[in-house]
Design an enzyme around this catalytic site. Sequence first.
Site, short mmCIF file in Angstrom:
data_model
loop_
_atom_site.label_atom_id
_atom_site.label_comp_id
_atom_site.label_asym_id
_atom_site.label_seq_id
_atom_site.Cartn_x
_atom_site.Cartn_y
_atom_site.Cartn_z
CG HIS A 155 -1.69 -1.27 1.40
ND1 HIS A 155 -2.86 -1.58 0.74
CD2 HIS A 155 -1.40 -2.35 2.17
CE1 HIS A 155 -3.27 -2.78 1.10
NE2 HIS A 155 -2.39 -3.28 1.97
CB SER A 285 16.01 21.09 -12.72
OG SER A 285 15.23 22.26 -12.72
#
Length: 484
Positions: A155, A285
């Site tokens: 999960h 970036s």
Amino acid sequence: MSANDVYQDPLNSRYASTEMKYLFSPRNRFSTWRQLWVWLAESEKELGLDISDEAIQQMKAHQVIQDEEFAVAAEEEKIRRHDVMAHVHTFGVKAPAAAGIIHWGATSCYCTDNADLIFLRDGLDILLPKLATVIEKLSSFAKEHKDLACLAYTHLQPAQLTTVGKRTCLWIQDLLMDLRNLERARDDLRFRGVKGTTGTQASFLQIFAGDHSKVEALDALVTKKANFTSAFIISSQTYTRKIDGDVLQALGSFGATCERIGQDIRHLAAFKELEEPFESMQIGSSAMAYKRNPMRSERLCSLGRKLQNLPKDAMDTYAAQWFERTLDDSAIRRICIPQSYLCADASLILLNNISSGMVVYPAVIKKRVEAELPFMATENIIMALVAKGGSRQQAHEEVRVLSHEAGREVKQFGRDNDLIDRIRKTPFFDPIVPDLEKLMDPQTFIGRAPEQVTSFYEKDVTPALKKYFDAGKIKSGEAAELHV
């Protein structure tokens, strides 16, 4: 007009390999048509039809279409609105002695469909060794890190521990399924062969004056020359488009695997446990100079997502075929089949590149394990207390209270997990305090993960890759180069 003024498919201009791009290139397509015409003429001659040696020789001499011939074929197609007949004419100009017998008895799908089956087969022959190589590279990585304990997640929440190598085997197992699916799709391929306009072979029966044995022999001869072991007995004008669906479903399933693996790597990169290769001059970036974005895995997810959606085009096209065929299959197949192969090829280049240089950070992994391990160790602690005569119920309650206190420190104040310190200071736990270090050893939480990795490689991976190793097709020492 410059090529820079025309839209370029990124699969072609940025991502796929030279060999896969050539497979679906116009030159290879139309040269394959010419090869099919050569095989047909040769076989018809072998079975007694009046075809001269000169005709065959001229066809063979001009089997590979040249640059200047593309313009001739394009002009012919403008006039005739029929690509096959335009190329029959263009080929006949180069091989005048054969002009009258090129395409003798055939329908257009003799060229187009048989060529497509060759491309489906040869494309899988390109992809399968690449996939086998990726599996071997990931297997080496798994074996190297089979003992390295790390957090497992269910999960997307921390669960009991696994190992870096064991988790990698989850990816490998799925890739082995893809390997099997692609091998099966490849092995199931059959040639369309020599079938005529509606698949009845009526035109060839007429050419051979009603001799059924010669029609069957012609079909077998051409099939053998094309290096297929068998041809469909039943076809319409086309081979069944269900074949496209089956092949593209296998490729699409592989695309889902790619996205699944890419997602895992991206999550692990976010946790700083593992990174894909990052080159010394690579920029993560344009604004944030410190960033090391997982661009390879992100691209892998993107291409995998596209690949798993392409089979729908093939299945819709199969379902929409009326009776012996309709031409609404043509344009979409020119798009979805090459795109599927180019997309799978590009994904394998990425997987190869990533698996050639994944970087593991054991210190970060250890720190993340230690942050969660106190909670995971509580069952061991309870069992140790019971073994020394304590009450399980009382031990459970003591652990529950201290766990909630420690959890509050972590969640509300951002402090380190101090559960073990609390246990050390609580007299109830004195009988097992000397054993805490052993009870907290991560290696005691990974079960048989290392042994599973070894067994998996020996029993599942090795047999699956044997024929690729034997043929010298696994190149585990080479990292696939990204073009962009």
